[in-house]
Structure formats: structure tokens, C-alpha cells
Design a protein around this motif. Structure first.
Motif, short mmCIF file in Angstrom:
data_model
loop_
_atom_site.label_atom_id
_atom_site.label_comp_id
_atom_site.label_asym_id
_atom_site.label_seq_id
_atom_site.Cartn_x
_atom_site.Cartn_y
_atom_site.Cartn_z
N MET A 1 -14.12 -7.76 -12.12
CA MET A 1 -14.08 -6.30 -12.00
C MET A 1 -14.27 -5.66 -13.36
SD MET A 1 -10.98 -3.83 -10.80
CE MET A 1 -10.40 -3.65 -12.48
N ILE A 2 -14.99 -4.54 -13.42
CA ILE A 2 -15.18 -3.81 -14.66
C ILE A 2 -13.84 -3.20 -15.08
CG2 ILE A 2 -16.38 -1.87 -15.74
CD1 ILE A 2 -18.61 -2.34 -13.67
N SER A 3 -13.44 -3.39 -16.32
CA SER A 3 -12.14 -2.88 -16.76
C SER A 3 -12.25 -1.75 -17.77
CB SER A 3 -11.32 -4.02 -17.38
OG SER A 3 -12.00 -4.56 -18.49
N SER A 4 -13.44 -1.51 -18.30
CA SER A 4 -13.60 -0.42 -19.26
C SER A 4 -15.06 0.00 -19.32
CB SER A 4 -13.13 -0.84 -20.65
OG SER A 4 -13.93 -1.90 -21.14
N ALA A 143 2.36 -1.10 -4.23
CA ALA A 143 2.89 -1.72 -3.01
C ALA A 143 1.74 -2.25 -2.16
CB ALA A 143 3.72 -0.72 -2.23
N GLU A 144 0.66 -1.48 -2.08
CA GLU A 144 -0.50 -1.93 -1.31
C GLU A 144 -1.09 -3.20 -1.91
OE1 GLU A 144 -4.55 -0.06 0.71
OE2 GLU A 144 -3.40 1.11 -0.74
N ALA A 145 -1.00 -3.33 -3.24
CA ALA A 145 -1.50 -4.53 -3.91
C ALA A 145 -0.53 -5.70 -3.79
CB ALA A 145 -1.77 -4.24 -5.38
N ALA A 424 -2.71 4.49 -13.59
CA ALA A 424 -1.61 3.61 -14.00
C ALA A 424 -1.51 2.39 -13.11
CB ALA A 424 -0.30 4.38 -13.99
N ALA A 425 -1.62 2.57 -11.80
CA ALA A 425 -1.51 1.43 -10.88
C ALA A 425 -2.58 0.39 -11.15
CB ALA A 425 -1.61 1.93 -9.43
N ALA A 426 -3.81 0.84 -11.37
CA ALA A 426 -4.90 -0.10 -11.64
C ALA A 426 -4.67 -0.88 -12.93
CB ALA A 426 -6.23 0.65 -11.71
N ASN A 427 -4.17 -0.19 -13.95
CA ASN A 427 -3.97 -0.86 -15.24
C ASN A 427 -2.74 -1.75 -15.25
OD1 ASN A 427 -6.07 0.05 -17.35
ND2 ASN A 427 -5.56 1.92 -16.22
N ILE A 428 -1.70 -1.36 -14.53
CA ILE A 428 -0.54 -2.25 -14.39
C ILE A 428 -0.93 -3.51 -13.63
CG2 ILE A 428 1.72 -2.48 -13.27
CD1 ILE A 428 2.16 0.50 -13.92
N ALA A 430 -3.86 -4.90 -13.59
CA ALA A 430 -4.62 -5.74 -14.51
C ALA A 430 -3.70 -6.40 -15.54
CB ALA A 430 -5.69 -4.90 -15.21
N TYR A 431 -2.71 -5.65 -16.04
CA TYR A 431 -1.78 -6.20 -17.02
C TYR A 431 -1.00 -7.38 -16.45
CZ TYR A 431 2.67 -6.52 -19.55
OH TYR A 431 3.78 -6.99 -20.21
N LEU A 432 -0.64 -7.30 -15.18
CA LEU A 432 0.12 -8.37 -14.55
C LEU A 432 -0.75 -9.55 -14.12
CD1 LEU A 432 2.60 -6.20 -12.45
CD2 LEU A 432 3.06 -7.41 -14.59
N GLY A 433 -2.04 -9.46 -14.42
CA GLY A 433 -2.92 -10.60 -14.22
C GLY A 433 -3.74 -10.58 -12.96
N PHE A 434 -3.80 -9.43 -12.28
CA PHE A 434 -4.56 -9.36 -11.03
C PHE A 434 -5.48 -8.14 -11.07
CE2 PHE A 434 -0.57 -11.47 -10.17
CZ PHE A 434 -0.97 -12.60 -9.48
N ASN A 435 -6.52 -8.19 -10.28
CA ASN A 435 -7.43 -7.06 -10.14
C ASN A 435 -7.75 -6.92 -8.66
OD1 ASN A 435 -8.11 -6.07 -12.93
ND2 ASN A 435 -8.64 -8.22 -13.17
N HIS A 436 -6.80 -6.36 -7.94
CA HIS A 436 -6.98 -6.26 -6.50
C HIS A 436 -8.04 -5.23 -6.13
CE1 HIS A 436 -2.93 -8.05 -6.83
NE2 HIS A 436 -3.26 -8.66 -5.71
#
Length: 510
Positions: A1-4, A143-145, A424-428, A430-436
Motif C-alpha cells: 500500500m502507498i504510505s506517502s 475496530a473495523e480493522a 490517524a486510524a490509517a497511520n496507527i 501502519a505503525y502497528l505493522g498492518f495496512n488493512h
């Protein structure tokens, strides 16, 4: 996934916008694939897809598309300032689509359907500090993730400024509660009456959670800055609305009330004062009516309900009696000067003498601030009353900490807060190691051009001003399915023709 996005290399191909799981990319390029309404929406809602599905009577599918980017549709359908309508191409033909009313229709439909069940897929726990629109949106998407999420709130009930800052006649409490209940039913836990400013409160969050999102609202009043502002009978608007949120209604029966300010909050407290029995309500503003930041509908509603606008008058001092109680507000007449940074004429003192406005109550609605001083004690950077966070919501030098909403930008709108929560949800995630990737299983066909249908805009019906001014029941009545289908059919599907009347760009939100 594109992150930036690297702005220097961006070609505007649209790949990031279409593949982003939370639809948070906004580009400075002329995206022909994005309709003007979607481009104008801070949350990036696929408005044209919702309209197409509503045209076909597929209201539940339209709701599924809407909730991909808007977890609080019953709320935003009532209180959003709808920049999408200002960008709507249909306004160049006759009138813009009533997009906000269509969102309210779908939001009310959402309240009648069972809330989704999100399976728990991760052990990493996320704390959300603040249960306003930014915090609730973040909690929903995480929560959805599949993350366990706990929302911490200092007030007795969740909702933040939605509950403690917006009157019931604009946002009925039961509608808000149903939206909140839907989010909590997904497994999100809410802890109210929580003191985040205490060492114990911050320690609980730091010791038991893997990531934290700070999204506290602006609950503090700004001072008026004139003599007598602390007299008995001077009430900050945010304190008044907060008390009403806890069902503590002030007694204005038979009182003469003056409201200082020209924003939506000023209109809210003025209309509320009338409902609470005030015999006269005047709204004093140092600029002109056309310069007010309140929505035109809110200004019109206040006038229709008997409030008086006192324009080009700047408060100068408050007169009191021997007991220190308010007797009058003194104002200095103004004239419209040169435009300031906001583009509005700057008010300038005129040569006319000061005027006296007798009153019993003065409500100050000149601005709000966020109490974040205690965050500095825990190493979180604060500057000029706001938490310092990047556009991707990251707080530098505090691992796993994110911030957004009013505590970062200052007081803003509900839709901007929701957009901040999505980022924030998307970046958290990614920080936790997932890109749902959050998708919607709804078939949205290729756009078909719409030849300017000759039907007029469908407006929401309002109760008569004399009737509604005596209670806190909702002012506007929602659309029927038939009305929603008719209004949605006015959509020109301008994305079929390219960007149509698309003008300008937005800052990248990622």
C-alpha cells in the motif's frame, strides 16, 4: 500500500486515491477521476456513487458506500457545513444538490439497521483520548480493522462537543446516542469520567496500550477582554451548552439576553435562550451580518425565531449594579474597513458615541480553547495552545502517540475532525505493522451522463418558527425515500465528463 506522497513526483494518476484503504489522500493535482463534491469533502466521501445508488433506490448500498468514509452519518447529515454543495456542478445550472439532506436520510436509515460486528484480529491495544467526532471516527476504523480500542472521556457521557456543544434542536440526543451505540457495539470500550491529566491516568494509558490517539475538544471559553466580564450573569457559551448536555437547564424565563459573537455557537445559544424563556435575545457582532462565520441557515433560523441582530457594534464594557449583577452591555459603533486576512472588512471604531444595551444576561460566544497544558508534563509538544502534530497525526519524539482534531488545529468543524480521525486510524494501523484495506462490496457502475433534469431542489421541511421556538425538538424533518431518490436524480454525474467545474486543489492529507 502507498504510505506517502512525494509532491515533486506526483503525476495525478489517482492510484493512491483509489487504493488507499481509508480514502485519506488529497492531491494538489487536477484529478479527472474525482468529482468536485468528493474533492471538496474533507473526509473524501464518494458522493457521486451514493447519489447513483440512491437514484436506483439502493439506499442500503448507498449507506454502505457512505459509511466507508463517514462513521457518523446521522450526525454529519445534520451539522456538517457541507462544502460539497458549494462545489456542486449543478449549482451552475440551477441549485446545488441538497447533499447534506441526502446524508441525513442515509444516516437515519443507518439508525434502523443492526450495527456491524467487527471480528477481533489483533492483540495490539489502542487508546483514544477524547470521544468527540475525531475520537469516535478513529475508534470506528480501528475496530473495523480488528483492534481492541478503548475511548477515554473526561465527561460523564461520550460524544464530546457533539453532546456538550450542539443543542438538541439541531442534533437530537437520541440520534447522537444511536450513532455512539453503534460504534460501541463493535467492541469499542468507553471509559467516562476519566482524568487524563493525572499521573495515574496517563500511566494507565502508557502501560497498557500500544498506541495512543489524543483528540480532546475545545471545551474552554476565551475571555471577552472587557471590564465587567466576570460579573454575575455573564455566561460563557461553552459552559452553558455543557450544562445543558448534562440536562442542567439555566433559567432565562422573563430575562433580557445579549449574546456576543457571530459564529454558529452564538446562534446556538441565542436560539436556546429563546427556548428557555428569554423575552428578548439580541446577538451583538462587531462586523456585518454578511461577515458572520455562522451558516446562513443558522442565522436565518435565529432571526425567524425572534432573535435580533445588532451589527457593527463592538462590546466595550459591562455595567453592573451594586450586587455585581449585569445591568447592561456598552458597545462601540463600528464601520467596515479594509479587508483582513479572512477576506472580510476589518471593523474600525466609528466617531459615534458608545451605546447602552440593557440586559439581564450576557452570553459570551467569541471563541473556544483547548486545555492541553498538562500534556507538556508528559513530554508531548505544545505550542500556542495546540498539540504539535504532523499532517499524518504523528507526535514527534513520543513513540506511538498521535493527535488530531481541535487540540491540534484549534476549534474546527465536525467533518474536519472526522477526516483527522481517519488519517490517524490509517497511520496507527501502519505503525502497528498492518495496512488493512477497508472495502465495500457494492457494485458501482461507470458514470453515465445526466442531461440536466428539470426537477427543482428538494428542501427539508421545517417546523414553523413560532412552534419550534418553544421546545428542543428537531427543527428540520428528514426526507422520504421518494424525495431522496428525486433529489439524487438531479446529480449530473459530472465525473463522467472529467472534472467539470473542478477548480483548485487541496493540501495532501497523508
Amino acid at each position: 500500500m502507498i504510505s506517502s506522497i512525494d509532491p515533486e513526483k506526483c503525476t495525478g494518476c489517482g492510484t493512491c486515491f483509489k487504493s488507499c484503504p481509508l480514502d485519506v489522500f488529497r492531491l494538489d493535482t487536477e484529478q479527472r477521476e474525482i468529482s468536485p463534491c468528493t474533492h471538496a469533502c474533507p473526509a473524501g466521501t464518494d458522493i457521486r456513487a451514493c447519489h447513483y445508488l440512491l437514484q436506483q433506490g439502493r439506499s442500503e448500498d448507498a449507506l454502505d458506500v457512505l459509511k466507508r468514509t463517514m462513521p457518523l452519518p446521522a450526525v454529519t447529515g445534520r451539522v456538517c457545513f457541507h462544502p460539497c454543495e458549494s462545489a456542486c456542478t449543478r449549482k451552475d445550472v440551477d441549485e446545488a444538490l441538497n447533499i447534506n439532506a441526502l446524508e441525513q436520510f442515509l444516516g437515519d436509515l443507518d439508525l434502523r439497521l443492526p450495527a456491524p460486528i467487527f471480528p477481533r484480529r489483533h492483540l495490539s491495544r489502542v487508546a483514544v483520548v477524547g470521544s468527540g467526532p475525531a475520537g469516535l471516527a478513529t475508534a470506528w476504523y480501528l475496530a473495523e480493522a480488528g483492534y481492541p480500542v478503548t475511548v477515554f472521556e473526561s465527561m460523564p457521557e461520550p460524544g464530546g462537543m457533539l453532546r456538550y456543544g450542539i443543542p438538541n434542536y439541531r442534533l437530537p440526543r437520541e440520534r447522537l446516542q444511536w450513532d455512539i451505540d453503534a460504534i460501541l457495539s463493535t467492541g469499542v470500550e468507553a471509559k467516562c469520567n476519566f482524568d487524563i491529566s493525572s499521573p495515574e491516568g496517563m500511566a494507565e494509558i502508557r502501560n497498557h496500550f500500544d498506541a495512543t490517539y489524543i483528540s480532546i475538544g475545545s471545551h474552554n471559553a476565551k475571555p471577552i477582554g472587557i471590564p465587567g466580564e466576570y460579573a454575575k450573569g455573564v455566561i460563557p457559551a461553552v459552559e452553558m451548552l455543557r450544562g445543558i448536555g448534562d440536562d442542567a437547564m439555566p433559567d432565562f424565563n422573563g430575562k433580557v439576553v445579549v449574546v456576543i459573537g457571530g459564529g454558529n455557537v452564538a446562534m446556538d445559544v441565542a436560539r436556546t435562550a429563546k427556548r428557555l424563556g428569554a423575552t428578548e435575545v439580541s446577538i451583538v457582532y462587531r462586523r456585518r451580518k454578511d461577515d458572520m462565520t455562522a451558516l446562513p441557515d443558522e442565522i436565518g433560523g435565529a432571526i425567524a425565531e425572534g432573535c435580533t441582530l445588532v451589527q457593527l457594534k463592538a462590546p466595550s464594557k459591562i455595567a453592573t449594579n451594586k450586587r455585581g449583577e449585569v445591568q447592561a452591555l456598552w458597545v462601540k459603533p463600528q464601520i467596515a474597513g479594509q479587508a483582513d486576512k479572512s477576506g472580510r472588512p476589518r471593523p474600525v471604531d466609528s466617531s459615534e458615541p458608545e451605546e447602552k444595551i440593557p440586559c439581564d444576561i450576557i452570553i459570551s460566544a467569541i471563541g473556544q480553547a483547548t486545555d492541553i497544558r498538562f500534556f507538556e508534563e508528559f513530554g508531548i509538544p505544545v505550542f500556542r495552545g495546540n498539540i504539535q502534530a504532523k499532517k499524518n497525526s504523528v507526535v514527534d519524539n513520543v513513540l506511538g502517540t498521535y493527535a488530531g482534531g481541535d487540540c491540534v488545529t484549534g476549534p474546527s468543524t465536525v467533518i474536519n475532525a472526522v477526516a483527522a480521525g481517519k488519517v490517524a486510524a490509517a497511520n496507527i494501523d501502519a505503525y502497528l505493522g498492518f495496512n488493512h484495506e477497508i472495502t465495500v462490496d457494492v457494485d458501482i457502475p461507470t458514470p453515465i451522463p445526466n442531461d440536466h433534469l428539470p426537477c427543482g431542489r428538494v428542501e427539508l421541511k421545517e417546523r414553523f418558527a413560532k412552534q419550534r421556538g418553544n421546545d428542543f425538538d428537531e427543527v428540520e424533518q428528514g426526507m422520504s425515500l421518494e424525495e431522496a431518490m428525486q433529489e439524487a436524480s438531479r446529480c449530473l454525474r459530472c465525473d463522467y465528463h472529467g472534472f467539470g467545474s473542478f477548480r483548485g486543489g487541496r493540501d495532501t492529507k497523508w
